[in-house]
Each structure stands twice: as structure tokens, then as C-alpha cells.
Design a protein around this motif. Structure first.
Motif, PDB file in Angstrom:
ATOM      1  N   LYS A   1       0.813  -1.214   0.000  1.00 18.57           N
ATOM      2  CA  LYS A   1       0.000   0.000   0.000  1.00 18.57           C
ATOM      3  C   LYS A   1       0.853   1.273   0.000  1.00 18.57           C
ATOM      4  CE  LYS A   1      -3.787  -2.125   2.647  1.00 18.57           C
ATOM      5  NZ  LYS A   1      -3.127  -3.411   2.945  1.00 18.57           N
ATOM      6  N   GLY A   2       2.173   1.140   0.187  1.00 16.39           N
ATOM      7  CA  GLY A   2       3.031   2.305   0.344  1.00 16.39           C
ATOM      8  C   GLY A   2       3.249   3.099  -0.939  1.00 16.39           C
ATOM      9  N   ASP A   3       3.570   4.382  -0.779  1.00 11.88           N
ATOM     10  CA  ASP A   3       3.939   5.223  -1.913  1.00 11.88           C
ATOM     11  C   ASP A   3       5.279   4.798  -2.489  1.00 11.88           C
ATOM     12  OD1 ASP A   3       1.696   7.126  -1.585  1.00 11.88           O
ATOM     13  OD2 ASP A   3       2.735   7.671   0.268  1.00 11.88           O
ATOM     14  N   ILE A   4       6.120   4.229  -1.619  1.00 13.89           N
ATOM     15  CA  ILE A   4       7.440   3.729  -2.006  1.00 13.89           C
ATOM     16  C   ILE A   4       7.526   2.279  -1.559  1.00 13.89           C
ATOM     17  CG2 ILE A   4       9.932   3.987  -1.695  1.00 13.89           C
ATOM     18  CD1 ILE A   4       9.340   6.928  -0.890  1.00 13.89           C
ATOM     19  N   VAL A   5       8.091   1.429  -2.420  1.00 18.18           N
ATOM     20  CA  VAL A   5       8.317   0.034  -2.059  1.00 18.18           C
ATOM     21  C   VAL A   5       9.820  -0.190  -1.934  1.00 18.18           C
ATOM     22  CG1 VAL A   5       8.037  -2.377  -2.734  1.00 18.18           C
ATOM     23  CG2 VAL A   5       6.213  -0.733  -3.215  1.00 18.18           C
ATOM     24  N   LEU A   6      10.236  -0.684  -0.782  1.00 19.05           N
ATOM     25  CA  LEU A   6      11.640  -0.994  -0.536  1.00 19.05           C
ATOM     26  C   LEU A   6      11.824  -2.503  -0.614  1.00 19.05           C
ATOM     27  CD1 LEU A   6      14.526  -0.224   0.411  1.00 19.05           C
ATOM     28  CD2 LEU A   6      13.676  -0.360   2.768  1.00 19.05           C
ATOM     29  N   PHE A   7      12.603  -2.953  -1.585  1.00 22.32           N
ATOM     30  CA  PHE A   7      12.879  -4.373  -1.738  1.00 22.32           C
ATOM     31  C   PHE A   7      14.164  -4.730  -0.999  1.00 22.32           C
ATOM     32  CE2 PHE A   7      10.463  -3.305  -5.609  1.00 22.32           C
ATOM     33  CZ  PHE A   7       9.437  -4.232  -5.504  1.00 22.32           C
ATOM     34  N   ALA A   8      14.129  -5.849  -0.277  1.00 24.73           N
ATOM     35  CA  ALA A   8      15.305  -6.294   0.468  1.00 24.73           C
ATOM     36  C   ALA A   8      15.446  -7.800   0.321  1.00 24.73           C
ATOM     37  CB  ALA A   8      15.184  -5.919   1.946  1.00 24.73           C
ATOM     38  N   ASP A   9      16.650  -8.271   0.035  1.00 28.06           N
ATOM     39  CA  ASP A   9      16.890  -9.705  -0.021  1.00 28.06           C
ATOM     40  C   ASP A   9      16.843 -10.292   1.377  1.00 28.06           C
ATOM     41  OD1 ASP A   9      17.135  -9.663  -2.751  1.00 28.06           O
ATOM     42  OD2 ASP A   9      19.332  -9.633  -2.767  1.00 28.06           O
ATOM     43  N   ALA A  10      16.448 -11.538   1.471  1.00 29.75           N
ATOM     44  CA  ALA A  10      16.237 -12.172   2.774  1.00 29.75           C
ATOM     45  C   ALA A  10      17.523 -12.529   3.496  1.00 29.75           C
ATOM     46  CB  ALA A  10      15.387 -13.430   2.604  1.00 29.75           C
ATOM     47  N   ASP A  11      18.666 -12.509   2.808  1.00 26.31           N
ATOM     48  CA  ASP A  11      19.915 -12.962   3.423  1.00 26.31           C
ATOM     49  C   ASP A  11      20.830 -11.821   3.857  1.00 26.31           C
ATOM     50  OD1 ASP A  11      20.635 -12.089   0.921  1.00 26.31           O
ATOM     51  OD2 ASP A  11      21.858 -13.838   0.408  1.00 26.31           O
ATOM     52  N   LEU A  12      20.313 -10.605   3.965  1.00 25.09           N
ATOM     53  CA  LEU A  12      21.134  -9.474   4.402  1.00 25.09           C
ATOM     54  C   LEU A  12      21.473  -9.552   5.890  1.00 25.09           C
ATOM     55  CD1 LEU A  12      19.362  -6.490   2.609  1.00 25.09           C
ATOM     56  CD2 LEU A  12      21.474  -7.623   1.932  1.00 25.09           C
ATOM     57  N   GLU A  13      20.641 -10.238   6.633  1.00 18.19           N
ATOM     58  CA  GLU A  13      20.777 -10.362   8.085  1.00 18.19           C
ATOM     59  C   GLU A  13      20.930  -8.980   8.741  1.00 18.19           C
ATOM     60  OE1 GLU A  13      22.420 -14.315   9.466  1.00 18.19           O
ATOM     61  OE2 GLU A  13      23.614 -14.021   7.632  1.00 18.19           O
ATOM     62  N   HIS A  14      21.877  -8.810   9.670  1.00 22.16           N
ATOM     63  CA  HIS A  14      21.930  -7.571  10.461  1.00 22.16           C
ATOM     64  C   HIS A  14      22.302  -6.348   9.631  1.00 22.16           C
ATOM     65  CE1 HIS A  14      21.241  -9.896  14.036  1.00 22.16           C
ATOM     66  NE2 HIS A  14      22.278 -10.666  13.768  1.00 22.16           N
ATOM     67  N   SER A  15      22.931  -6.543   8.476  1.00 20.58           N
ATOM     68  CA  SER A  15      23.298  -5.385   7.654  1.00 20.58           C
ATOM     69  C   SER A  15      22.079  -4.710   7.039  1.00 20.58           C
ATOM     70  CB  SER A  15      24.267  -5.813   6.542  1.00 20.58           C
ATOM     71  OG  SER A  15      23.631  -6.580   5.542  1.00 20.58           O
ATOM     72  N   ALA A  16      20.912  -5.346   7.118  1.00 19.33           N
ATOM     73  CA  ALA A  16      19.688  -4.755   6.553  1.00 19.33           C
ATOM     74  C   ALA A  16      19.328  -3.435   7.219  1.00 19.33           C
ATOM     75  CB  ALA A  16      18.520  -5.737   6.693  1.00 19.33           C
ATOM     76  N   GLU A  17      19.855  -3.165   8.404  1.00 17.92           N
ATOM     77  CA  GLU A  17      19.548  -1.905   9.088  1.00 17.92           C
ATOM     78  C   GLU A  17      20.084  -0.696   8.325  1.00 17.92           C
ATOM     79  OE1 GLU A  17      21.257  -1.798  12.949  1.00 17.92           O
ATOM     80  OE2 GLU A  17      23.224  -2.499  12.263  1.00 17.92           O
ATOM     81  N   HIS A  18      21.014  -0.905   7.408  1.00 17.23           N
ATOM     82  CA  HIS A  18      21.559   0.204   6.624  1.00 17.23           C
ATOM     83  C   HIS A  18      20.652   0.601   5.455  1.00 17.23           C
ATOM     84  CE1 HIS A  18      25.258   0.037   8.889  1.00 17.23           C
ATOM     85  NE2 HIS A  18      25.376  -1.255   8.625  1.00 17.23           N
ATOM     86  N   LEU A  19      19.600  -0.162   5.201  1.00 16.86           N
ATOM     87  CA  LEU A  19      18.721   0.135   4.065  1.00 16.86           C
ATOM     88  C   LEU A  19      17.945   1.432   4.228  1.00 16.86           C
ATOM     89  CD1 LEU A  19      17.310  -3.397   3.159  1.00 16.86           C
ATOM     90  CD2 LEU A  19      18.964  -2.041   1.877  1.00 16.86           C
ATOM     91  N   ALA A  20      17.915   1.977   5.419  1.00 13.47           N
ATOM     92  CA  ALA A  20      17.245   3.266   5.624  1.00 13.47           C
ATOM     93  C   ALA A  20      17.848   4.326   4.703  1.00 13.47           C
ATOM     94  CB  ALA A  20      17.365   3.698   7.079  1.00 13.47           C
TER      95      ALA A  20
END
Length: 233
Positions: free
Chosen positions: A84-103
């Protein structure tokens, strides 16, 4: 604009060992701003035979389960069609803790500087392959759009929903990132790359790694061939 809503979509296949840490990291970044960074977290389990869906259910707003494996592109499409978002953020499932940098990937889109922001891994692993698929994808994108990208195959992308709604002939497999880039460029949308300290599982120079990259190159070639025959997406 800063108040635009964000949906996160995580396509996953047999990621029971990594998806929990990835989703936990995405939750950690949600409350770091005055307004929640994202409004929904959608995991698309693409026919996994392990506990991916069960592990994801602890963190996700919704888990979509494909009865059988349809491909990464199909999983991403299932997610963004639900978002439903105006923006869609795609993230791979294997990023683990580094996913916090996607901001950091959301910033250029929210500031109105880009319509699609693509993450470029700052520290590629030396254990990876020979880069054939990456070069093949990059050269194909350049021939069809005149644009050069360092991370043509990155699955970490922040994309305006209106762009996604205009995509036709969505690649069902590993050609999805190339298809997204070509279609966005042809439609006149602005694309940028953002260096981020992300890390994920490397296939390496193993038999399974070469098999994976071989299938990836076939999917990329099919995607480019379909778009080569059309002047617009």
C-alpha cells in the motif's frame, strides 16, 4: 516527500537461517525517526521447503506463500501488488543484520532526487564469482538506455509505486532487476545508486555458484531480448 509511506517487500526462498535476523534488523530501523520509517513489512515465501514462512511470521505484517517456486521476479511482484506504500523498498532475505543500513536507500527517493534508488555494496567479497553476470547485465542496460550502473543486479531497491504499476511483462526470475532498470529508464524515471555497507551470502566459485550464475545469465538474456524488440516497456 518525507511523509510518503513505505512498504518493505522481502522475497525469500529457503532462507530459514537468515530471514529472522534480516527482519529483526528492519524492525530496528523502523522507530529511529520521528515517524515510523515503514508502515508494512511483506514477506513473500516463494515455495520454500523449509521453515522460512514460519520464521518470517514472527516479524512480518503479512506473509504471502506461493504453493510452488515461481521465481524471484514473481515473488517481488506478488509483494508489490499487495503493498500500500507510496514507495516500495525491496530487500533480499539474506542481508541479516546489515539490513539496518537500508534506511539510507530511502533518502534520495523521499527527497525527490530519484524515483528508484539502488544499493551498491561498499565491500564486495573476494569470494564471489568472476563478475560475468554483472558485466553482462551492465553492458545490456547501457546498450538499451545509455546509462552505466555499478550494481545492475542489486536486489536492494527503493522504488516509487507508480513506477512499478507501469511495468509490463514482469520477468518472473532473476531478470527482474535488469527489467526494472531498463523499464524505469525508458519511461523517464530517475535512477541513482547509493553505496551502503551491506553484506549477504556469496555463492563463491563453487559448482552451485556457477550453476546459479548460469541460470541468472539466461534469465538476464531473456529479459534483455524481450526489451530489445520493444522501444518502450
Amino acid at each position: 516527500m518525507a511523509d510518503e509511506s513505505v512498504s518493505i517487500v522481502v522475497p525469500a526462498w529457503n532462507e530459514e537461517n537468515t530471514i529472522g535476523a534480516t527482519l529483526e534488523a528492519l524492525h530496528r530501523i523502523r522507530g529511529k525517526t520521528s515517524h515510523p520509517l515503514w508502515s508494512e513489512l511483506i514477506v513473500v515465501d516463494d515455495g520454500s521447503t523449509d521453515l522460512t514462512a514460519e520464521r518470517a511470521s514472527r516479524w512480518a505484517t503479512v506473509v504471502i506463500e506461493h504453493e510452488r517456486r515461481l521465481g524471484k521476479g514473481a515473488a517481488m511482484r506478488s509483494g508489490w501488488m499487495r503493498a500500500k506504500g507510496d514507495i516500495v523498498l525491496f530487500a533480499d532475505a539474506d542481508l541479516e543484520h546489515s539490513a539496518e543500513h537500508l534506511a539510507g536507500l530511502l533518502e534520495p527517493v523521499r527527497r525527490g532526487e530519484a524515483d528508484m534508488a539502488v544499493a551498491r555494496f561498499e565491500q564486495p567479497s573476494a569470494r564471489g564469482g568472476f563478475g560475468l553476470a554483472k558485466r553482462f547485465a551492465g553492458n545490456g542496460i547501457y546498450r538499451m538506455t545509455g546509462l552505466r550502473f555499478e550494481a545492475p543486479l542489486s536486489g536492494q531497491r527503493a522504488v516509487r509505486s507508480e513506477l512499478l504499476r507501469k511495468m509490463r511483462h514482469v520477468p518472473v526470475g532473476f531478470g527482474i532487476e535488469v527489467g526494472l532498470t531498463i523499464d524505469a529508464a525508458r519511461l523517464g524515471y530517475r535512477i541513482c545508486e547509493v553505496p551502503l555497507p551491506l553484506c549477504h551470502r556469496e555463492m563463491g566459485k563453487s559448482l552451485s555458484g556457477f550453476w546459479h550464475r548460469g541460470g541468472q545469465m539466461v534469465a538476464i538474456a531473456q529479459t534483455m531480448l524481450r526489451r530489445w524488440s520493444r522501444s518502450a516497456p
